[in-house]
Scaffold this active site. Structure first.
Site, PDB file in Angstrom:
ATOM      1  N   GLU A   1     -82.121  33.503  52.228  1.00  0.00           N
ATOM      2  CA  GLU A   1     -83.412  33.339  52.924  1.00  0.00           C
ATOM      3  C   GLU A   1     -84.633  33.717  52.083  1.00  0.00           C
ATOM      4  O   GLU A   1     -85.463  34.510  52.511  1.00  0.00           O
ATOM      5  CB  GLU A   1     -83.393  34.142  54.231  1.00  0.00           C
ATOM      6  CG  GLU A   1     -82.269  33.721  55.157  1.00  0.00           C
ATOM      7  CD  GLU A   1     -82.155  34.580  56.422  1.00  0.00           C
ATOM      8  OE1 GLU A   1     -83.001  35.460  56.632  1.00  0.00           O
ATOM      9  OE2 GLU A   1     -81.198  34.348  57.193  1.00  0.00           O
TER      10      GLU A   1
ATOM     11  N   ASP B   1     -74.238  27.946  64.860  1.00  0.00           N
ATOM     12  CA  ASP B   1     -74.197  28.198  66.298  1.00  0.00           C
ATOM     13  C   ASP B   1     -75.252  27.302  66.945  1.00  0.00           C
ATOM     14  O   ASP B   1     -76.194  26.867  66.279  1.00  0.00           O
ATOM     15  CB  ASP B   1     -74.347  29.682  66.676  1.00  0.00           C
ATOM     16  CG  ASP B   1     -75.579  30.368  66.122  1.00  0.00           C
ATOM     17  OD1 ASP B   1     -76.507  29.676  65.649  1.00  0.00           O
ATOM     18  OD2 ASP B   1     -75.632  31.605  66.167  1.00  0.00           O
TER      19      ASP B   1
ATOM     20  N   ASN C   1     -78.206  30.658  50.215  1.00  0.00           N
ATOM     21  CA  ASN C   1     -77.990  30.444  51.647  1.00  0.00           C
ATOM     22  C   ASN C   1     -79.308  30.559  52.417  1.00  0.00           C
ATOM     23  O   ASN C   1     -80.090  31.478  52.174  1.00  0.00           O
ATOM     24  CB  ASN C   1     -77.013  31.536  52.145  1.00  0.00           C
ATOM     25  CG  ASN C   1     -76.524  31.327  53.554  1.00  0.00           C
ATOM     26  OD1 ASN C   1     -76.027  30.260  53.896  1.00  0.00           O
ATOM     27  ND2 ASN C   1     -76.643  32.362  54.388  1.00  0.00           N
TER      28      ASN C   1
ATOM     29  N   GLU D   1     -73.356  29.398  58.999  1.00  0.00           N
ATOM     30  CA  GLU D   1     -73.623  30.291  60.143  1.00  0.00           C
ATOM     31  C   GLU D   1     -73.819  29.478  61.422  1.00  0.00           C
ATOM     32  O   GLU D   1     -74.664  29.807  62.262  1.00  0.00           O
ATOM     33  CB  GLU D   1     -74.869  31.154  59.887  1.00  0.00           C
ATOM     34  CG  GLU D   1     -74.788  31.968  58.610  1.00  0.00           C
ATOM     35  CD  GLU D   1     -75.972  32.910  58.401  1.00  0.00           C
ATOM     36  OE1 GLU D   1     -76.725  33.160  59.369  1.00  0.00           O
ATOM     37  OE2 GLU D   1     -76.137  33.390  57.269  1.00  0.00           O
TER      38      GLU D   1
ATOM     39  N   HIS E   1     -78.375  27.435  62.371  1.00  0.00           N
ATOM     40  CA  HIS E   1     -78.611  28.042  63.690  1.00  0.00           C
ATOM     41  C   HIS E   1     -79.417  27.019  64.492  1.00  0.00           C
ATOM     42  O   HIS E   1     -80.613  26.840  64.269  1.00  0.00           O
ATOM     43  CB  HIS E   1     -79.379  29.356  63.544  1.00  0.00           C
ATOM     44  CG  HIS E   1     -78.590  30.415  62.861  1.00  0.00           C
ATOM     45  ND1 HIS E   1     -77.457  30.978  63.425  1.00  0.00           N
ATOM     46  CD2 HIS E   1     -78.733  31.015  61.654  1.00  0.00           C
ATOM     47  CE1 HIS E   1     -76.951  31.881  62.605  1.00  0.00           C
ATOM     48  NE2 HIS E   1     -77.709  31.918  61.518  1.00  0.00           N
TER      49      HIS E   1
HETATM   50  O1  G3I Z   1     -75.144  49.291  63.190  1.00  0.00           O
HETATM   51  C1  G3I Z   1     -76.256  49.693  63.992  1.00  0.00           C
HETATM   52  C2  G3I Z   1     -75.837  50.707  64.985  1.00  0.00           C
HETATM   53  O2  G3I Z   1     -75.412  51.869  64.297  1.00  0.00           O
HETATM   54  C3  G3I Z   1     -77.006  50.994  65.908  1.00  0.00           C
HETATM   55  O3  G3I Z   1     -76.608  51.909  66.897  1.00  0.00           O
HETATM   56  C4  G3I Z   1     -77.513  49.729  66.550  1.00  0.00           C
HETATM   57  C5  G3I Z   1     -78.723  49.955  67.443  1.00  0.00           C
HETATM   58  O4  G3I Z   1     -79.561  48.833  67.441  1.00  0.00           O
HETATM   59  O5  G3I Z   1     -77.869  48.845  65.555  1.00  0.00           O
HETATM   60  C6  G3I Z   1     -76.794  48.479  64.711  1.00  0.00           C
HETATM   61  O6  G3I Z   1     -77.197  47.580  63.730  1.00  0.00           O
HETATM   62  C7  G3I Z   1     -77.463  46.272  64.184  1.00  0.00           C
HETATM   63  C8  G3I Z   1     -76.500  45.328  63.498  1.00  0.00           C
HETATM   64  O7  G3I Z   1     -76.835  43.991  63.809  1.00  0.00           O
HETATM   65  C9  G3I Z   1     -75.067  45.557  63.903  1.00  0.00           C
HETATM   66  O8  G3I Z   1     -74.903  45.350  65.273  1.00  0.00           O
HETATM   67  C10 G3I Z   1     -78.889  45.940  63.820  1.00  0.00           C
HETATM   68  O9  G3I Z   1     -79.768  46.723  64.587  1.00  0.00           O
HETATM   69  C11 G3I Z   1     -79.165  44.487  64.057  1.00  0.00           C
HETATM   70  O10 G3I Z   1     -80.437  44.162  63.514  1.00  0.00           O
HETATM   71  C12 G3I Z   1     -78.120  43.644  63.354  1.00  0.00           C
HETATM   72  O11 G3I Z   1     -78.390  42.288  63.628  1.00  0.00           O
HETATM   73  C13 G3I Z   1     -77.786  41.373  62.734  1.00  0.00           C
HETATM   74  C14 G3I Z   1     -78.865  40.593  62.002  1.00  0.00           C
HETATM   75  O12 G3I Z   1     -78.255  39.613  61.180  1.00  0.00           O
HETATM   76  C15 G3I Z   1     -79.722  41.506  61.145  1.00  0.00           C
HETATM   77  O13 G3I Z   1     -80.873  40.874  60.774  1.00  0.00           O
HETATM   78  C16 G3I Z   1     -76.924  40.418  63.541  1.00  0.00           C
HETATM   79  O14 G3I Z   1     -75.811  41.147  64.093  1.00  0.00           O
HETATM   80  C17 G3I Z   1     -76.409  39.300  62.658  1.00  0.00           C
HETATM   81  O15 G3I Z   1     -75.782  38.317  63.456  1.00  0.00           O
HETATM   82  C18 G3I Z   1     -77.567  38.654  61.924  1.00  0.00           C
HETATM   83  O16 G3I Z   1     -77.046  37.673  61.049  1.00  0.00           O
HETATM   84  C19 G3I Z   1     -78.021  36.918  60.329  1.00  0.00           C
HETATM   85  C20 G3I Z   1     -77.438  36.597  58.978  1.00  0.00           C
HETATM   86  O17 G3I Z   1     -77.025  37.777  58.324  1.00  0.00           O
HETATM   87  C21 G3I Z   1     -78.422  35.807  58.113  1.00  0.00           C
HETATM   88  N1  G3I Z   1     -78.893  34.632  58.815  1.00  0.00           N
HETATM   89  C22 G3I Z   1     -79.418  34.852  60.150  1.00  0.00           C
HETATM   90  C23 G3I Z   1     -78.394  35.595  61.027  1.00  0.00           C
HETATM   91  C24 G3I Z   1     -78.910  35.775  62.427  1.00  0.00           C
HETATM   92  O18 G3I Z   1     -80.039  36.589  62.466  1.00  0.00           O
END
Ligand code: G3I
Length: 340
Positions: A167, A274, A208, A272, A244
């Site tokens: 990105e 969906d 990517n 990715e 996405h």
């Molecule tokens: O691990 C912490 C946890 O310890 C905490 O208690 C909790 C509270 O919010 O947060 C947890 O971390 C979260 C993590 O996902 C795991 O669940 C983050 O806040 C959250 O921001 C994170 O979101 C991920 C996101 O990327 C980050 O920007 C999504 O799961 C994930 O699906 C998403 O994936 C991205 C790809 O990497 C790149 N392309 C876009 C895609 C969708 O946004």
């Protein structure tokens, strides 16, 4: 110039290895066809393998203890990618102190179940640990290079393809003004690819991004970068199209866009996928994307961004192939039919 790219022997070996694996998959599929009286394969992974492709899912290690989750993963998919645990914040929470526990768990699960592993992602403006965000100039450059060496080096030999850089472009085709761009200048992307090549000469190295589902300003800027990298011998092997999507998506140039990258001389992967929506409208988008990949020889596989709607990052849009009870949705049938 293009020959230089092909001449890099290590990448050639990995392609050959996957070709052998694909051929083995074909042999198994052929045997199944023989015994099953010419039925098409009936899982996503087996169906994709019939054309030498993978069908993968983004996985969260913490869910592997849930039987519906792990049973669906093992039955349907032949590739996995870490949804979060191989990112910079997870793997290097403090400078020089690496944590590979989640990623190692996924690699072990994949290897025990005959699945490939995609690597996601070495360098990204998001999910950087706090200590990275304050770095400037050559200090940030060295931290990026050390991170790539540490993570890609740890997983060397285990990863089919790495999302080296994620990105880095804006919708208008300009570079995203991240800390990486502002501190390191335009060269940071190729520096990352060179470092990944050194750390893991066997993994295919991908750029990517999202919003690249058409021939548009963003995908064209990425196309131009890839062409330039290939011309100058920068080690890039593939481009990931996150995809996405939603039911309203205009996919009229989706396949042509994949094909123009393939024609440059890189593999393309749907990384990715969906699709927000439901029912037939959602199924049609999934069908279009799957058919596009199947129509492009160098489209090596599709990864969906999760297994079940209930754990999706956009769960309120029910964007995946299995509902919250792991029941197959209409979109699942559309994908399976397109793979077959
Ligand atoms: O691990 C912490 C946890 O310890 C905490 O208690 C909790 C509270 O919010 O947060 C947890 O971390 C979260 C993590 O996902 C795991 O669940 C983050 O806040 C959250 O921001 C994170 O979101 C991920 C996101 O990327 C980050 O920007 C999504 O799961 C994930 O699906 C998403 O994936 C991205 C790809 O990497 C790149 N392309 C876009 C895609 C969708 O946004």
């Amino acid at each position: 110039m293009f020959n230089d790219h092909l001449a890099r022997g290590a990448r050639g070996r990995v392609r050959a290895a996957f070709a052998t694996a694909a051929a083995a998959g074909l042999a198994v599929a052929a045997a199944l066809t023989f015994t099953n009286n010419a039925q098409a394969a009936d899982t996503l992974g087996a169906s994709a393998a019939e054309s030498g492709r993978y069908f993968g899912a983004a996985v969260v290690p913490n869910h592997l203890g849930e039987s519906g989750y792990v049973d669906t993963l093992n039955a349907e998919f032949n590739s996995i990618v870490a949804e979060n645990v191989m990112k910079w914040d997870a793997t290097e929470p403090n400078r020089g102190q690496f944590n590979f526990s989640g990623g190692d768990q996924l690699v072990a699960h994949a290897q025990a179940n005959g699945m490939e592993v995609r690597g996601h992602t070495l360098v990204w403006h998001a999910q950087q640990p706090g200590w990275v965000q304050g770095l400037t100039g050559d200090d940030l450059r060295q931290a990026m290079l050390d991170h790539i060496a540490g993570v890609a080096g740890h997983y060397a030999g285990d990863i089919s393809s790495w999302d080296v850089v994620n990105e880095a472009f804006e919708w208008d085709g300009s570079r995203r003004q991240s800390n990486l761009q502002q501190q390191l200048g335009d060269g940071w992307i190729e520096e990352a690819f060179w470092a990944a090549d050194q750390a893991d000469p066997n993994a295919k190295l991908c750029y990517n991004d999202y919003g690249t589902d058409a021939i548009n300003a963003k995908s064209t800027a990425i196309y131009d970068m890839v062409a330039d990298f290939l011309a100058r011998g920068v080690p890039i092997d593939c481009v990931g199209f996150q995809s996405h999507l939603s039911t309203g998506a205009d996919l009229s140039t989706y396949q042509a866009n994949l094909q123009r990258f393939a024609d440059l001389g890189v593999d393309v992967e749907i990384t990715e996928l969906d699709v927000g929506g439901s029912g037939s409208a959602q199924a049609e988008v999934y069908r279009t994307v799957t058919e596009a990949c199947m129509a492009v020889d160098r489209c090596t596989g599709i990864t969906v961004w999760g297994i079940t709607d209930k754990y999706s990052w956009r769960s309120d849009e029910t964007p995946l192939l299995f509902d919250g009870d792991y029941q197959k949705k209409e979109a699942y049938s559309a994908v399976l039919a397109a793979l077959n």
